[in-house]
Design a protein around this motif. Sequence first.
Motif, PDB file in Angstrom:
ATOM      1  N   UNK A 268       0.827  -1.201   0.000  1.00  0.00           N
ATOM      2  CA  UNK A 268       0.000   0.000   0.000  1.00  0.00           C
ATOM      3  C   UNK A 268       0.865   1.256   0.000  1.00  0.00           C
ATOM      4  N   UNK A 269       1.931   1.240   0.781  1.00  0.00           N
ATOM      5  CA  UNK A 269       2.848   2.380   0.809  1.00  0.00           C
ATOM      6  C   UNK A 269       3.469   2.611  -0.565  1.00  0.00           C
ATOM      7  N   UNK A 270       3.844   1.512  -1.231  1.00  0.00           N
ATOM      8  CA  UNK A 270       4.434   1.633  -2.569  1.00  0.00           C
ATOM      9  C   UNK A 270       3.432   2.238  -3.552  1.00  0.00           C
ATOM     10  N   UNK A 271       2.171   1.754  -3.503  1.00  0.00           N
ATOM     11  CA  UNK A 271       1.140   2.262  -4.421  1.00  0.00           C
ATOM     12  C   UNK A 271       0.875   3.740  -4.167  1.00  0.00           C
ATOM     13  N   UNK A 272       0.778   4.124  -2.898  1.00  0.00           N
ATOM     14  CA  UNK A 272       0.528   5.527  -2.564  1.00  0.00           C
ATOM     15  C   UNK A 272       1.666   6.406  -3.071  1.00  0.00           C
ATOM     16  N   UNK A 273       2.902   6.000  -2.817  1.00  0.00           N
ATOM     17  CA  UNK A 273       4.039   6.777  -3.285  1.00  0.00           C
ATOM     18  C   UNK A 273       4.078   6.864  -4.807  1.00  0.00           C
ATOM     19  N   UNK A 274       3.813   5.731  -5.453  1.00  0.00           N
ATOM     20  CA  UNK A 274       3.864   5.694  -6.919  1.00  0.00           C
ATOM     21  C   UNK A 274       2.827   6.620  -7.519  1.00  0.00           C
ATOM     22  N   UNK A 275       1.596   6.564  -6.992  1.00  0.00           N
ATOM     23  CA  UNK A 275       0.518   7.403  -7.538  1.00  0.00           C
ATOM     24  C   UNK A 275       0.780   8.876  -7.257  1.00  0.00           C
ATOM     25  N   UNK A 276       1.205   9.204  -6.045  1.00  0.00           N
ATOM     26  CA  UNK A 276       1.484  10.597  -5.720  1.00  0.00           C
ATOM     27  C   UNK A 276       2.632  11.133  -6.566  1.00  0.00           C
ATOM     28  N   UNK A 277       3.624  10.288  -6.813  1.00  0.00           N
ATOM     29  CA  UNK A 277       4.753  10.702  -7.634  1.00  0.00           C
ATOM     30  C   UNK A 277       4.278  10.988  -9.076  1.00  0.00           C
ATOM     31  N   UNK A 278       3.386  10.149  -9.584  1.00  0.00           N
ATOM     32  CA  UNK A 278       2.872  10.372 -10.939  1.00  0.00           C
ATOM     33  C   UNK A 278       2.039  11.655 -11.008  1.00  0.00           C
ATOM     34  N   UNK A 279       1.225  11.886  -9.943  1.00  0.00           N
ATOM     35  CA  UNK A 279       0.427  13.120  -9.925  1.00  0.00           C
ATOM     36  C   UNK A 279       1.331  14.340  -9.947  1.00  0.00           C
TER      37      UNK A 279
END
Length: 279
Positions: A268-279
Amino acid sequence: RIFLERIDILWKHLNFTQKSTVRNLVRYKKRFFMTVIGIGGCMGLILVGFGLQDSITAIAKNQFVNLFTYEANVILDSNVSEAEKEAQQKDLKAYQGIDENVELQSEKKTVDTVLEVPKTLDGFEDFFEFRDRVSGKHYAFPEEGAAISEKTADMLGAKVGDTVELKKGDTIVKVRISVIVENYVRHYLYLTTETYKSLFHETPDYNQLLLRYQDTSKDYEDALGEKIMKYDSVAAISFTSDLISQIDDMLRSLDIVIVVLIVSAGLLAFVVLYNLNNI
C-alpha cells in the motif's frame, strides 16, 4: 524557487522528475499533506504488524517463566478431606526431584478474576514474581489489602489505594488495593489467608498444589503425572511446559495474519508513493 534549489550540491543531483515532485510537494500544500498522511498511515500499519509480532510471541515466556515460576499445578478434589490433602503434600515432598510446594485457593470474582490465597507466604517468591511492568520494581506480598494484576486494575478503573468490591457467591466485600503487579494471561487478585478470613469470616478451601522441580524433561513429567493422578485427592494436573507449548502453537497461527498485514501495508505504501509521484 523553493529552498532546496538554493542548495546547489543537492539540487544538481536530482533528475527532472525528482525536481518537479519536490516543487509540487512544497508549492502545493494539499499534495504535501496527502503524501504525509498516506505514507504515515502505511508506516503505522507496518509498525502495528511488527509490534504485534514482538509483543504477542513473548506472552508465554513472560507469564510462565518470568512471573509464574512453578513447573506444575495440581488441582485438588474439593470433596477430599484436608487430612488427605496434607498426606498427599507430605508424600510429594519426598518424591525425588521435588524442591518445595505451596497451596493456593482459587475463586471467581465479579470481572472473571481468579482469587489466589496462598496457605503460607513461606517460599511464595519461589513460585510467583510480583513486580511493576514499567520500572521492574519488585513487590513483597502485601500483608494487608490485595495485590491485583495490572489489566484487571485498568478494567476496573482502580489504582493503588482504591477500594474494589469482591463478590463470592452472594457475599460482597470491599478490599483495598495495595499493589498492582505485572501480568499477561487472565486476571488475578491475591490475598493472604488472614485477609481472606477477615473479609469472608471463614477459612479458605485450598484446592491447588504448586510444584517446583529441576528436571523438566518429558520423561520426568510423564512419570510425575502418573504418580500424582493415582491420588484420590487429585482432580487434574497441568504442567507449565505444556501451557507454554499450547500458547506458542496458538500464537503461531497468528503469524500468517501478521505477515499479511506487514506485506499489505508495504504494498500500500508503494502504491501511494507511486501514484502521488505520478500526480
